[in-house]
Design a protein around this motif. Structure first.
Motif, PDB file in Angstrom:
ATOM      1  N   THR A  53      -0.125 -36.938   8.333  1.00 48.45           N
ATOM      2  CA  THR A  53       0.375 -38.084   9.117  1.00 48.45           C
ATOM      3  C   THR A  53       1.693 -38.650   8.584  1.00 48.45           C
ATOM      4  O   THR A  53       2.248 -39.576   9.185  1.00 48.45           O
ATOM      5  CB  THR A  53      -0.644 -39.249   9.236  1.00 48.45           C
ATOM      6  N   ASP A  54       2.227 -38.128   7.465  1.00 55.16           N
ATOM      7  CA  ASP A  54       3.548 -38.573   7.001  1.00 55.16           C
ATOM      8  C   ASP A  54       4.599 -38.338   8.088  1.00 55.16           C
ATOM      9  O   ASP A  54       4.528 -37.352   8.844  1.00 55.16           O
ATOM     10  CB  ASP A  54       3.979 -37.801   5.749  1.00 55.16           C
TER      11      ASP A  54
ATOM     12  N   ASN B 296      12.466 -50.282  -1.226  1.00 55.63           N
ATOM     13  CA  ASN B 296      11.245 -49.975  -1.976  1.00 55.63           C
ATOM     14  C   ASN B 296      10.427 -48.867  -1.311  1.00 55.63           C
ATOM     15  O   ASN B 296       9.198 -48.942  -1.231  1.00 55.63           O
ATOM     16  CB  ASN B 296      10.386 -51.238  -2.149  1.00 55.63           C
ATOM     17  N   ILE B 297      11.120 -47.837  -0.837  1.00 51.64           N
ATOM     18  CA  ILE B 297      10.468 -46.673  -0.236  1.00 51.64           C
ATOM     19  C   ILE B 297      10.623 -45.481  -1.183  1.00 51.64           C
ATOM     20  O   ILE B 297      11.753 -45.122  -1.554  1.00 51.64           O
ATOM     21  CB  ILE B 297      11.086 -46.313   1.129  1.00 51.64           C
ATOM     22  N   VAL B 298       9.519 -44.867  -1.572  1.00 52.29           N
ATOM     23  CA  VAL B 298       9.547 -43.637  -2.360  1.00 52.29           C
ATOM     24  C   VAL B 298       9.029 -42.515  -1.469  1.00 52.29           C
ATOM     25  O   VAL B 298       7.834 -42.501  -1.121  1.00 52.29           O
ATOM     26  CB  VAL B 298       8.688 -43.740  -3.632  1.00 52.29           C
TER      27      VAL B 298
ATOM     28  N   VAL C 269       7.725 -39.633   4.545  1.00 50.61           N
ATOM     29  CA  VAL C 269       7.273 -40.941   4.073  1.00 50.61           C
ATOM     30  C   VAL C 269       5.936 -41.260   4.746  1.00 50.61           C
ATOM     31  O   VAL C 269       5.653 -40.763   5.846  1.00 50.61           O
ATOM     32  CB  VAL C 269       8.284 -42.073   4.386  1.00 50.61           C
ATOM     33  N   PRO C 270       5.116 -42.103   4.134  1.00 50.93           N
ATOM     34  CA  PRO C 270       3.855 -42.501   4.773  1.00 50.93           C
ATOM     35  C   PRO C 270       4.105 -43.188   6.110  1.00 50.93           C
ATOM     36  O   PRO C 270       5.123 -43.856   6.313  1.00 50.93           O
ATOM     37  CB  PRO C 270       3.239 -43.477   3.757  1.00 50.93           C
ATOM     38  N   LEU C 271       3.166 -43.034   7.029  1.00 45.30           N
ATOM     39  CA  LEU C 271       3.261 -43.664   8.344  1.00 45.30           C
ATOM     40  C   LEU C 271       3.416 -45.179   8.242  1.00 45.30           C
ATOM     41  O   LEU C 271       4.068 -45.807   9.079  1.00 45.30           O
ATOM     42  CB  LEU C 271       2.002 -43.320   9.162  1.00 45.30           C
TER      43      LEU C 271
ATOM     44  N   VAL D  45      13.605 -40.183  12.503  1.00 39.19           N
ATOM     45  CA  VAL D  45      12.269 -39.585  12.429  1.00 39.19           C
ATOM     46  C   VAL D  45      12.206 -38.469  13.467  1.00 39.19           C
ATOM     47  O   VAL D  45      12.421 -38.709  14.664  1.00 39.19           O
ATOM     48  CB  VAL D  45      11.166 -40.629  12.693  1.00 39.19           C
ATOM     49  N   ILE D  46      11.929 -37.240  13.029  1.00 37.12           N
ATOM     50  CA  ILE D  46      11.934 -36.101  13.963  1.00 37.12           C
ATOM     51  C   ILE D  46      10.550 -35.494  14.173  1.00 37.12           C
ATOM     52  O   ILE D  46      10.403 -34.559  14.956  1.00 37.12           O
ATOM     53  CB  ILE D  46      12.904 -34.999  13.483  1.00 37.12           C
ATOM     54  N   GLY D  47       9.531 -36.011  13.482  1.00 39.72           N
ATOM     55  CA  GLY D  47       8.199 -35.456  13.651  1.00 39.72           C
ATOM     56  C   GLY D  47       7.234 -35.993  12.614  1.00 39.72           C
ATOM     57  O   GLY D  47       7.476 -37.051  12.017  1.00 39.72           O
ATOM     58  N   TYR D  48       6.163 -35.242  12.382  1.00 39.44           N
ATOM     59  CA  TYR D  48       5.152 -35.703  11.433  1.00 39.44           C
ATOM     60  C   TYR D  48       4.445 -34.517  10.789  1.00 39.44           C
ATOM     61  O   TYR D  48       4.502 -33.388  11.289  1.00 39.44           O
ATOM     62  CB  TYR D  48       4.148 -36.636  12.126  1.00 39.44           C
ATOM     63  N   ILE D  49       3.773 -34.781   9.686  1.00 40.90           N
ATOM     64  CA  ILE D  49       3.049 -33.764   8.930  1.00 40.90           C
ATOM     65  C   ILE D  49       1.613 -33.658   9.459  1.00 40.90           C
ATOM     66  O   ILE D  49       0.993 -34.665   9.791  1.00 40.90           O
ATOM     67  CB  ILE D  49       3.039 -34.106   7.425  1.00 40.90           C
ATOM     68  N   THR D  50       1.100 -32.431   9.538  1.00 36.32           N
ATOM     69  CA  THR D  50      -0.251 -32.183  10.047  1.00 36.32           C
ATOM     70  C   THR D  50      -1.062 -31.374   9.037  1.00 36.32           C
ATOM     71  O   THR D  50      -0.572 -31.033   7.944  1.00 36.32           O
ATOM     72  CB  THR D  50      -0.191 -31.383  11.363  1.00 36.32           C
TER      73      THR D  50
END
Length: 354
Positions: free
Chosen positions: A162-163, A236-238, A305-307, A321-326
């Motif tokens: 969901t990243d 503060n985004i890692v 990055v986390p959702l 943002v071009i997509g997400y991790i599954t």
């Protein structure tokens, strides 16, 4: 035009000439050029990052159309970009060069002018290196050293389901710039053969790059994304994973998914592309999305990055943002503009491919 043979200076004279006036900027740089080794000292709470690149004439660059000053700048930038891709800050650089007799001292001054400019802009100290003769043209080997807080280093293997998949800037412009330069080189060489007096008629075959300056700049003078790393820290985004886009978006995304044991979905319509890139792809009758996915040398950042960070990321200028991790079982897929799904293929730059 003045030409000074490098042999008149010798190895140590050349190094001294090219590096004199360099002032160390970083506390971790204790001693630079001038001894058998550079001396560095890093705080105990930092991780040390080290990256290296080898650039070969005829493989990685063509001096027919690449000015030496731009080559020096780009040679430094591709290494600096690797440090940013680990969420670190570059601090030192070691530069080694092998060159043939066709290069003069003035040529090396141009190369170092670009190299030093890149290092000054990113706060990097040139602390050493080597020079040698070459029978095959120009070879450049650069090592860049950086630092990062121990708990802030970002690897390729940290992407989570969901990243969000994010990219900076726009893609495909550097590749279009390369195609443009290669095309003009072919035209130039073809016309030159027809001239009875090539040197006197050179002005007749000078290319017209008006309106295409951005493409050339992206190929000849790429910029590492220090600004994005600083913005991420400020907000503060890692990132959970990150790479720079040197070999092509599809190749880099497949690296992240493979090392993270995950799949992904990215959307063709969300891939950021500059107007000049689109126009040039149409002129060359090339598929625009293919160029953006596989072109390489953009030196933009690809990261996840986390959702939960969606609102912050959406507010960041220069990030898309071009997509997400599954899940891994779902594979790595490209969703086209008409809703079809195609498996992503690593068709980008392969330095070992014939």
């Amino acid at each position: 035009m003045q030409r000074t043979e490098i042999a008149t200076l010798g190895e140590f004279g050349l190094i001294k000439h090219l590096t004199e006036g360099i002032k160390l900027q970083n506390e971790s740089s204790k001693y630079g050029v001038g001894d058998d080794c550079a001396v560095l000292q890093y705080p105990a709470d930092k991780q040390i990052l080290v990256t290296s690149d080898l650039l070969m004439e005829g493989v990685h660059f063509d001096l027919t159309y690449v000015p030496l000053k731009h080559l020096g700048y780009k040679s430094a930038m591709v290494n600096i970009s690797d440090i940013y891709a680990m969420n670190g800050m570059p601090k030192q650089m070691i530069v080694s060069i092998a060159l043939s007799k066709r290069f003069s001292l003035e040529d090396m001054e141009d190369f170092y002018a670009g190299l030093r400019l890149a290092c000054q802009e990113h706060g990097v100290d040139i602390v050493g290196g080597d020079t040698s003769s070459s029978l095959t043209g120009l070879t450049i080997s650069i090592t860049c050293i950086g630092e990062a807080e121990k708990d802030k280093v970002v690897y390729r293997n940290g992407a989570k389901e969901t990243d969000l998949v994010c990219v900076t800037g726009d893609l495909g412009a550097a590749y279009m710039g390369l195609q443009l330069l290669e095309s003009e080189k072919a035209i130039f060489e073809s016309q030159l053969k027809e001239f009875k007096n090539p040197e006197a008629q050179l002005e007749q075959v000078q290319p017209d790059f008006a309106g295409k300056e951005y493409l050339l700049e992206r190929q000849l003078k790429p910029e590492a994304r220090r600004d994005i790393i600083l913005k991420l820290r400020e907000m503060n985004i890692v990132p959970t994973s990150m790479m720079d886009i040197s070999d092509g978006l599809s190749s880099e995304l497949l690296h992240i998914c493979s090392q993270s044991q995950k799949g992904c979905r990215i959307y063709e319509e969300r891939i950021p592309i500059d107007y000049q890139t689109a126009v040039q792809a149409e002129e060359f009758n090339m598929n625009l999305s293919t160029c953006a996915l596989n072109g390489g040398e953009d030196y933009e950042l690809l990261f996840t990055v986390p959702l939960s960070e969606n609102d912050k990321i959406q507010a960041m200028e220069g990030v898309k943002v071009i997509g997400y991790i599954t899940k891994k079982e779902m594979g790595c897929m490209l969703i086209t503009r008409d809703g079809n799904e195609f498996e992503l293929k690593a068709q980008g730059w392969n330095p070992l491919k014939d």
